[in-house]
Write an enzyme that holds these catalytic residues in place. Structure first.
Site, short mmCIF file in Angstrom:
data_model
loop_
_atom_site.label_atom_id
_atom_site.label_comp_id
_atom_site.label_asym_id
_atom_site.label_seq_id
_atom_site.Cartn_x
_atom_site.Cartn_y
_atom_site.Cartn_z
N LYS A 1 0.84 -1.19 0.00
CA LYS A 1 0.00 0.00 0.00
C LYS A 1 0.87 1.23 0.00
O LYS A 1 1.83 1.30 0.76
CB LYS A 1 -0.86 -0.02 1.28
CG LYS A 1 -1.85 1.09 1.38
CD LYS A 1 -3.19 0.65 0.85
CE LYS A 1 -4.14 1.77 0.60
NZ LYS A 1 -3.89 2.55 -0.59
N LYS B 1 4.83 1.82 8.84
CA LYS B 1 3.64 2.62 9.22
C LYS B 1 2.37 1.77 9.27
O LYS B 1 1.59 1.86 10.22
CB LYS B 1 3.46 3.79 8.23
CG LYS B 1 2.30 4.71 8.59
CD LYS B 1 2.15 5.85 7.61
CE LYS B 1 3.14 6.95 7.89
NZ LYS B 1 2.86 8.17 7.12
N LYS C 1 5.45 2.42 -2.82
CA LYS C 1 5.39 3.84 -3.18
C LYS C 1 5.72 3.94 -4.66
O LYS C 1 6.44 3.09 -5.19
CB LYS C 1 6.42 4.64 -2.37
CG LYS C 1 6.07 6.09 -2.20
CD LYS C 1 4.97 6.27 -1.18
CE LYS C 1 4.70 7.70 -0.84
NZ LYS C 1 3.73 7.83 0.23
N THR D 1 -6.23 12.17 7.54
CA THR D 1 -4.89 12.36 8.10
C THR D 1 -4.91 13.44 9.17
O THR D 1 -4.35 13.27 10.25
CB THR D 1 -3.86 12.69 6.99
OG1 THR D 1 -4.01 11.73 5.94
CG2 THR D 1 -2.45 12.62 7.50
N ASN E 1 -3.88 20.07 3.09
CA ASN E 1 -4.97 19.20 3.54
C ASN E 1 -4.80 18.81 5.02
O ASN E 1 -5.73 18.96 5.82
CB ASN E 1 -5.02 17.94 2.66
CG ASN E 1 -6.00 16.91 3.19
OD1 ASN E 1 -5.69 16.14 4.08
ND2 ASN E 1 -7.20 16.90 2.65
N SER F 1 -7.84 4.69 4.38
CA SER F 1 -7.68 4.00 3.10
C SER F 1 -8.02 2.52 3.26
O SER F 1 -8.67 1.91 2.39
CB SER F 1 -6.23 4.11 2.61
OG SER F 1 -6.05 5.31 1.91
#
Length: 411
Positions: free
Chosen positions: A66, A90, A102, A185, A216, A344
């Site tokens: 992810k 994470k 990534k 987040t 954001n 997510s």
């Protein structure tokens, strides 16, 4: 020290605390797969342009990989590698069943038209569609990409594999995106702050805050901390910084900015020097912008009790040591900004079930995950006698190492 060096250093320190042998360490550090593809598209003027796309898939011992896809002129394989590795730890800290990945394309999105961006995204998806998937690797938006980018990936991927909404997260709501994802987040930063302050007998209400970055993450964190009664005495972004010792009216500031106003012409605060923002006196400092903003130049001047890392890698290694000597408590990015990946995960779950949740449930579940992760980090800190950053890293690395050994993958 760059992100890759810092991440690898934290990993090695955690591995040493856990007593992992060198063969297992090596196996955990090396990415599973690195993909590099050439994406050639016709531009609007009829000329051809070629871009290079990357995807680093770091580890899948705990589940599908992810991580975000960024469009940026400096998408560099080393950086993508570091961020993929960081996603592995994470997701493990947050206890969501994923590994890390990534990706990105080296381009300047601002110089491409919407139709050029769409063509580029579709070509990139064509090149990697058989290497991503619902149970393999699930991309998400990152710097320079957004919900629309995810919609194009979903559409292109579905041409090859049938309708597959769970192949990406951070999608538009109308294509199976989750409610609450946009704020996730920033909301996670607020829940993390709440957990830390409670541990020290404090609360958001009545504490003073300085927030750097109003993108954001920063704007949602500011809004939610303000709603909880926190007094935000200074904020800053790329355009400048402002302060008001009685507290800034955050809803009014966000409204002012959404109407095209800048920080400096906001009536409810006075302009201050941006360089002084991070060393402004407060109870809680929340950097939500770029990496490396707290460094050996300014760390000694910091006047706060707590730092909540809303950004990725805002505190460099030297600053970490200086802050520790000053007794400043740093809540690490690997936990503090994990709200996005947790929601997510909720989006992915909803897509697989074909059953969508209301926003209240999303927020309630996010709070539960953030609370549990903080408790697990605290337990690790006690058992390993280490600070919060090492507590989080040892927790994440330990979970991935256990999964790797249980599957019989050790080198």
């Amino acid at each position: 020290m760059n992100a890759l060096a810092a991440t690898s250093r934290n990993f090695r320190q955690a591995a040493r605390l856990l007593g992992l042998d060198s063969k297992l360490q090596q196996s955990l550090l090396i990415p599973l797969r690195e993909i590099k593809v050439e994406c050639t598209i016709p531009k609007d003027d009829g000329t051809l342009a070629t871009f290079v796309g990357f995807r680093v898939q770091h580890d899948n011992s705990r589940g599908p990989m992810k991580g975000g896809i960024r469009y940026h002129p400096e998408v560099d394989p080393d950086e993508v590698n570091a961020l993929a590795q960081l996603m592995t730890w994470k997701t493990a800290v947050a206890a969501v069943p994923y590994g890390g990945a990534k990706g990105g394309i080296g381009c300047t999105p601002g110089e491409l038209s919407r139709s050029e961006l769409e063509r580029l995204t579709r070509v990139f998806t064509q090149k990697i569609h058989d290497l991503i998937g619902i149970n393999t690797d699930v991309p998400a938006p990152d710097m320079g990409t957004n919900a629309q980018t995810m919609a194009w990936i979903l559409d292109e991927y579905s041409k090859f594999h049938g309708h597959s909404p769970a192949v990406v997260t951070g999608k538009p709501i109308d294509l199976g995106g989750s409610l609450g994802r946009d704020a996730a987040t920033g909301r996670g930063v607020m829940y993390a702050t709440e957990a830390l302050l409670t541990e020290y007998g404090e609360s958001i209400s009545g504490s003073t805050f300085v927030i750097q970055g109003l993108g954001n993450v920063g704007s949602w964190a500011a809004k939610l901390i303000h709603q909880k009664g926190g007094k935000i005495v200074a904020v800053g972004d790329v355009t400048g910084a402002i302060r008001n010792k009685s507290g800034i009216d955050i809803p009014a500031l966000l409204k002012h900015r959404s109407e095209g106003g800048s920080l400096e012409d906001f009536y409810g605060a006075e302009v201050m020097d941006s360089a002084e923002l991070l060393v402004h006196e407060c109870d809680v400092l929340v950097p939500c912008a770029l990496g490396g903003v707290l460094n050996r130049e300014n760390a000694a001047e910091v006047k706060t009790r707590f730092i909540i890392e809303g950004a990725n890698h805002p505190t460099d290694t030297e600053a970490d040591e200086i802050l520790a000597k000053k007794g400043v408590i740093v809540l690490p990015d690997i936990y503090a900004n994990s709200g996005g990946v947790v929601v997510s995960y909720f989006e992915w779950v909803q897509n697989i079930q074909g059953f969508m949740w209301d926003e209240e449930k999303v927020n309630r579940e996010l709070q539960k995950y953030m609370k549990n992760a903080f408790q697990n980090i605290k337990d690790m800190c006690k058992s390993q006698n280490c600070n919060l950053r090492m507590g989080a890293f040892t927790l994440g690395v330990n979970r991935v190492a256990k999964a790797t050994l249980l599957r019989g993958w050790e080198a």
